[in-house]
Design an enzyme around this catalytic site. Structure first.
Site, PDB file in Angstrom:
ATOM      1  N   PHE C 117      46.274  22.991 -53.829  1.00 45.74           N
ATOM      2  CA  PHE C 117      44.749  22.531 -52.909  1.00 45.74           C
ATOM      3  C   PHE C 117      43.791  23.861 -53.144  1.00 45.74           C
ATOM      4  O   PHE C 117      44.317  25.076 -53.205  1.00 45.74           O
ATOM      5  CB  PHE C 117      44.770  21.926 -51.692  1.00 45.74           C
ATOM      6  CG  PHE C 117      44.081  20.542 -51.718  1.00 45.74           C
ATOM      7  CD1 PHE C 117      42.880  20.500 -51.073  1.00 45.74           C
ATOM      8  CD2 PHE C 117      44.415  19.465 -52.309  1.00 45.74           C
ATOM      9  CE1 PHE C 117      42.044  19.425 -50.931  1.00 45.74           C
ATOM     10  CE2 PHE C 117      43.900  18.272 -52.294  1.00 45.74           C
ATOM     11  CZ  PHE C 117      42.693  18.107 -51.895  1.00 45.74           C
ATOM     12  N   HIS C 233      31.136  19.329 -52.291  1.00 46.71           N
ATOM     13  CA  HIS C 233      32.277  19.111 -52.921  1.00 46.71           C
ATOM     14  C   HIS C 233      32.126  19.198 -54.370  1.00 46.71           C
ATOM     15  O   HIS C 233      31.181  18.556 -54.999  1.00 46.71           O
ATOM     16  CB  HIS C 233      33.042  17.769 -52.706  1.00 46.71           C
ATOM     17  CG  HIS C 233      34.497  17.620 -52.848  1.00 46.71           C
ATOM     18  ND1 HIS C 233      34.625  17.321 -54.413  1.00 46.71           N
ATOM     19  CD2 HIS C 233      35.351  17.570 -52.447  1.00 46.71           C
ATOM     20  CE1 HIS C 233      36.063  17.449 -54.235  1.00 46.71           C
ATOM     21  NE2 HIS C 233      36.667  17.268 -53.326  1.00 46.71           N
ATOM     22  N   ARG C 288      35.765  25.701 -52.564  1.00 45.76           N
ATOM     23  CA  ARG C 288      34.675  24.943 -53.002  1.00 45.76           C
ATOM     24  C   ARG C 288      33.265  25.252 -53.312  1.00 45.76           C
ATOM     25  O   ARG C 288      32.415  24.793 -54.053  1.00 45.76           O
ATOM     26  CB  ARG C 288      34.672  23.543 -51.889  1.00 45.76           C
ATOM     27  CG  ARG C 288      35.753  22.625 -52.004  1.00 45.76           C
ATOM     28  CD  ARG C 288      35.771  21.578 -50.931  1.00 45.76           C
ATOM     29  NE  ARG C 288      36.986  20.916 -50.993  1.00 45.76           N
ATOM     30  CZ  ARG C 288      37.301  19.833 -50.123  1.00 45.76           C
ATOM     31  NH1 ARG C 288      36.653  19.557 -49.267  1.00 45.76           N
ATOM     32  NH2 ARG C 288      38.426  18.978 -50.367  1.00 45.76           N
TER      33      ARG C 288
END
Lengths: 132, 247, 586
Positions: C117, C233, C288
């Site tokens: 991630f 995002h 992000r």
């Protein structure tokens, strides 16, 4: 401000007799279910066959003659068609009722259904040949 | 961007002013990529702020926006305008009492969901300090499909049995029980049977299959219910023909 | 007014609220627990989270690494004692969830699987296909059904906290279906009402994310912290804002501009990694804030793809193959096909950054306690702060669990601390004031403002002034605009004056919450004259640890903008350093 009595949920009635007219899928369902009547009728016919068999060769011949009458043939044809439909609808849903898992995959539905049709064909063939 | 004037016929009901529901039509300029929910939002923002309906995620995962669209149970956020003609009829989800406009009373469903003990009843006692229960990908696949239910109740709206026999525990609740029954970590199937295998449970189902046809997440509750029937039947035979076998 | 007496009341029944309720029920079966939510629990926005929840369990990982990733990812604005607590509790919470039946995806040997991630050095994100939030929420909700002491009040909208004797002692809430106002008396209140992304026009957030929980605490005197840090995002669908999980990039998806170039390498996240073999913490697995900022720059350069929904870049997942996409990203595929008519197996998907998460929220300490005794907060509505200036993906689902439980334990400790009896008369009088405030909305016959109109103006000014890149000039305009909108809010009249399920009223109340929170965001951003994490300014481009290694605190005023104060960040092990997401370092 509102009171609990302000609420008055409205219940939409469902007709106990004409509910199946509401959607095509309900009508298809009823068609499937109605096949049971024909199958029951045929079972009754088979019991008559047994009964006449028990009553001797004359009675049984009488029963066979009745079968060969136009009404008898029509009835049998109808039952054949209906039973085929009945069986087809049941075959088609077997993967849902009895999924077969192999590892992380499931046996494809059409394989299970196909196997049923295959077995049906084989059994029918055997009975036809044996009958002849 | 293409636009179409859509006649949105919405069933309205306000218990404080109406004795029964009535249709109200709105003319909505819809973009072709819109969903019915977008049209409803347009109505509320520009034409009639009194229209009440539930919605949240707009991506078919929260389950809020179930409604009848042209007589078919659908999620408002997944009913694409381009699939419909110029007139669309919107009503609250069938088989539930109407609270207000498109909002239904769903307490019956909530109660039934809770009644089937839809939580893990572990087979073995294992403290969390001992780590996770092992579960192979194959074991996960056995019940994974039935975990996908978003509790949108479209299946209850489609199920004619639930419409005729309101005591029926229903597709989603029983499918959820089945999800836990199939989970390799679970040992609580017997505890769920009292409700699941009762007359109002799975035996009320006559496999119409409408529930699976309308399910937006392809959970196949009808399949789950038939599998529960098969398992329950085998149980019954075992119990009566081989009573010496411990469950 | 009906009075409901309970021991602990929880506002919000998403991941954090449900976790708190379960923790309370398990800790003490005699505790009366009231769980209030404006929606049925399974509608909570936790259900939309896709990617996963981070926790250290694999042998190649360490708590120190998770700590460093989180603190660095937050641009050193995280309170390190809180992060320490968080990463330690994380694995236990995730295993507990598994014991409750959560269908985590698995390795072939049956152990829990983890995926890469953004911003994480080692892969540690537990996932349940690409519907992790959904499965976590449903697991928690279904588990909560085990406990008869959890009494749920579904579709109740909490309107005002009741504060008396310097303590929070409950709140008033509207029973949405009847329009009745009710008084909840509880000596401990936990707020878990979620974030407020809906104050922006373009967001992954569902309709219910209107900051009501934050506003509740804010108006009662608890400060909102770090509100200016709003996360974009990087990969949302351009027309609807629907989220495409970071997991897409974790599994190997790449981002390209209109020239087919993987542009992230031009923004300090290179060198370019092989397609389909992502290297953690670089390129598409950068944090992000950096990815969203790269988009902004590409847009300025004219490198973005022009689509009918605006400028986009492309998320290419074709090289993953249909099998992998169906196994790991089935929901993403379904969403792209349904809402965009494009299949990620066959074509790259146009995406753009969308507002997703608020790092800021109700100020709490490491124990989930707000400065107001008796009031606790957990989840996105709270700011501990473990996310600092920028949250790493998959930390927030874990945060719900860790701090949901922590809030419960703190609430119990508060109950056991020997509290004096409450003054029922005083509380009832305050409850009456709260009811009158709502009645006033009904009493107004003609309005000069429309709810939808004010809401649009708010969203527009927030997008203009408080977007990915900000300037002092634009922020000042936004602050003025929001202040003006707050004044004009008084001009609202309801079109729907009935009582049963009045969503016109709900939207009016939600707008009020959003305006209050939006002002905290704008003012905090205007006063933070530096760039850090998700707060980027074109007029102050550098991070200023000298003056701004501090949290922003905003204190509510009913008519004026908030009073701003600052709070030092707790630094323990990790001194502010450089956030290096280039693969070149080793």
């Amino acid at each position: 401000m509102g009171e609990e009595m302000s609420r008055k949920p409205y219940v939409r009635e469902v007709s106990k007799t004409t509910w199946f007219l509401r959607q095509p899928r309900y009508q298809r369902y009823m068609a499937r279910e109605v096949t049971c009547i024909f199958i029951f009728a045929y079972t009754f016919l088979l019991i008559c066959a047994l009964g006449s068999l028990a009553n001797g060769p004359d009675a049984f011949q009488g029963f066979l003659n009745a079968l060969r009458s136009p009404l008898g043939v029509l009835f049998n044809l109808a039952v054949l068609v209906v039973t085929a439909y009945h069986s087809a609808t049941w075959f088609n849903v077997t993967p849902q009722a009895m999924p077969i898992q192999r590892g992380e995959e499931f046996v494809p539905g059409n394989v299970i259904v196909g196997a049923h049709y295959g077995a049906w064909a084989v059994v029918s063939l055997i009975i036809l040949i044996w009958g002849i | 961007m293409s636009e179409r004037q859509i006649q949105l016929e919405v069933l309205r009901y306000n218990p404080e002013t109406d004795s029964e529901p009535r249709f109200q039509t709105y003319t909505v300029p819809c973009l072709n990529e819109w969903v019915v929910l977008d049209a409803l939002n347009y109505v509320k923002e520009n034409l009639d702020p009194t229209l009440s309906y539930r919605w949240s995620c707009h991506m078919a995962v929260c389950g809020s926006c179930g409604m009848m669209i042209n007589g078919e149970p659908k999620l408002g956020c997944k009913a694409f305008i381009h699939e419909y003609g110029d007139s669309i009829r919107v009503e609250p989800l069938a088989h539930f009492p109407i609270e207000r406009d498109l909002v239904t009373v769903v307490e019956d469903f909530i109660a039934k969901l809770a009644s089937v003990k839809p939580f893990l009843i572990p087979k073995e006692d294992k403290p969390t300090s001992a780590g996770e229960f092992k579960q192979t990908p194959a074991e996960l696949m056995k019940f994974k499909q039935y975990t996908l239910c978003i509790n949108c109740m479209l299946c209850y709206a489609a199920c004619p049995q639930y419409g005729l026999v309101p005591e029926f525990v229903g597709p989603a609740a029983i499918a959820l029980a089945h999800r836990y029954n199939q989970d390799s970590r679970d040992g609580g199937r017997d505890q769920r049977q009292e409700v699941v295998a009762s007359d109002e449970g799975v035996w009320e189902c006559s496999f119409v299959g409408a529930c699976s046809e309308v399910c937006p997440k392809h959970v196949d509750p009808a399949g789950a219910l038939q599998q529960v029937k098969v398992a329950s039947t085998i149980d019954w035979y075992k119990e009566h023909l081989m009573p010496w076998v411990k469950k | 007014m009906e009075i409901i007496k309970t021991d602990v009341a929880i506002v919000g029944a998403g991941g954090a609220g449900l976790r708190a309720a379960i923790a309370l029920a398990e800790a003490d079966p005699k505790l009366r627990i009231a769980l209030i939510s404006k929606v049925y629990p399974m509608r909570s926005h936790t259900c939309a989270a896709e990617g996963g929840a981070a926790g250290v369990i694999k042998s190649d990982d360490s708590l120190d690494l998770h700590f460093n990733d989180t603190v660095g990812g937050g641009d050193w604005l995280c309170d390190q004692d809180a992060v320490e607590y968080f990463i330690n509790e994380a694995p236990k919470e995730l295993i507990q969830l598994e014991h409750w039946g959560c269908p985590w995806s698995r390795e072939p040997d049956g152990s829990v699987a983890v995926r890469p991630f953004g911003g994480m050095k080692i892969k540690r994100t537990w996932f349940a296909a690409d519907k992790s939030g959904f499965h976590i929420l449903h697991t928690l909700f279904q588990t909560s059904l085990k406990y008869p002491t959890i009494q749920r009040f579904d579709e109740y909208y909490a309107t005002d906290l009741l504060v008396d004797d310097g303590r929070c002692q409950g709140f008033t809430a509207l029973e949405i279906r009847s329009g009745q106002m009710k008084q909840f008396q509880a000596r401990a209140v936990i707020i878990a009402g979620g974030g407020g992304g809906r104050m922006f026009p373009f967001t992954t957030n569902g309709a219910i994310k209107t900051g009501d929980g934050m506003a509740l605490a804010y108006r009662a005197g608890a400060p909102l912290k770090d509100m200016e840090f709003v996360q974009y995002h990087p990969t949302g669908l351009p027309n609807t804002g629907i989220l495409l999980t970071e997991g897409c990039r974790g599994e190997g998806g790449i981002l390209v501009n209109k020239n087919g170039r993987r542009y992230l390498q031009d923004y300090g996240m290179g060198p370019e990694t092989p397609v389909g073999q992502p290297v953690l913490k670089t390129m598409e697995l950068g944090p992000r804030d950096r990815l969203s900022q790269a988009f902004w720059h590409e847009q300025k350069k004219g490198n973005t793809v022009s689509t009918k929904w605006g400028d986009c870049v492309l998320l290419d997942m074709r090289h993953l193959g249909e099998k992998k996409i169906n196994e790991r990203l089935p929901f993403v595929r379904d969403l792209s096909i349904s809402y965009l008519g494009m299949d990620p197996v066959k074509e790259p998907i146009p995406i753009r950054p969308v507002v997703h998460y608020m790092m800021g929220g109700i100020h709490t300490n490491i124990n989930a306690a707000t400065p107001l005794p008796g009031l606790f907060a957990a989840g996105e509505c709270a700011c501990v702060s473990i996310n600092g200036a920028n949250r790493l993906g998959s930390n927030s689902l874990t945060e719900l669990l860790v701090f949901g439980r922590r809030a419960a334990l703190s609430a119990i400790a508060h109950l056991q601390s020997g509290l004096p009896a409450g003054n029922d008369t005083a509380l009832t009088a305050k409850a009456k004031d709260s009811e009158d405030r709502i009645r006033a909305l009904f009493a107004k016959s003609q309005g000069t403002e429309s709810i939808a109109g004010l809401r649009k103006e708010m969203m527009h000014t927030m997008e203009e002034g408080a977007g990915i890149y900000r300037t002092g000039e634009e922020l000042a305009k936004t602050c003025d605009k929001i202040a003006e909108l707050r004044q004009r809010y008084a001009g609202i009249a309801l079109h729907d004056k009935t009582n049963v399920y009045n969503t016109d009223l709900l939207q009016a109340l939600e707008l009020g919450s959003m305006l209050d929170c939006a002002e905290a965001v704008a003012v905090g951003a205007r006063d933070r004259k530096e760039s850090r994490g998700a707060h980027q300014r074109l007029d102050f481009t550098a991070r200023d640890d000298q003056n701004f290694l501090k949290h922003t605190l905003a204190y509510y005023h009913p008519t004026e903008p908030p009073r701003v104060d600052y709070l030092d960040v707790v630094i323990t092990k990790s001194q502010p350093g450089v956030r290096d997401y280039s693969g070149a370092k080793k």
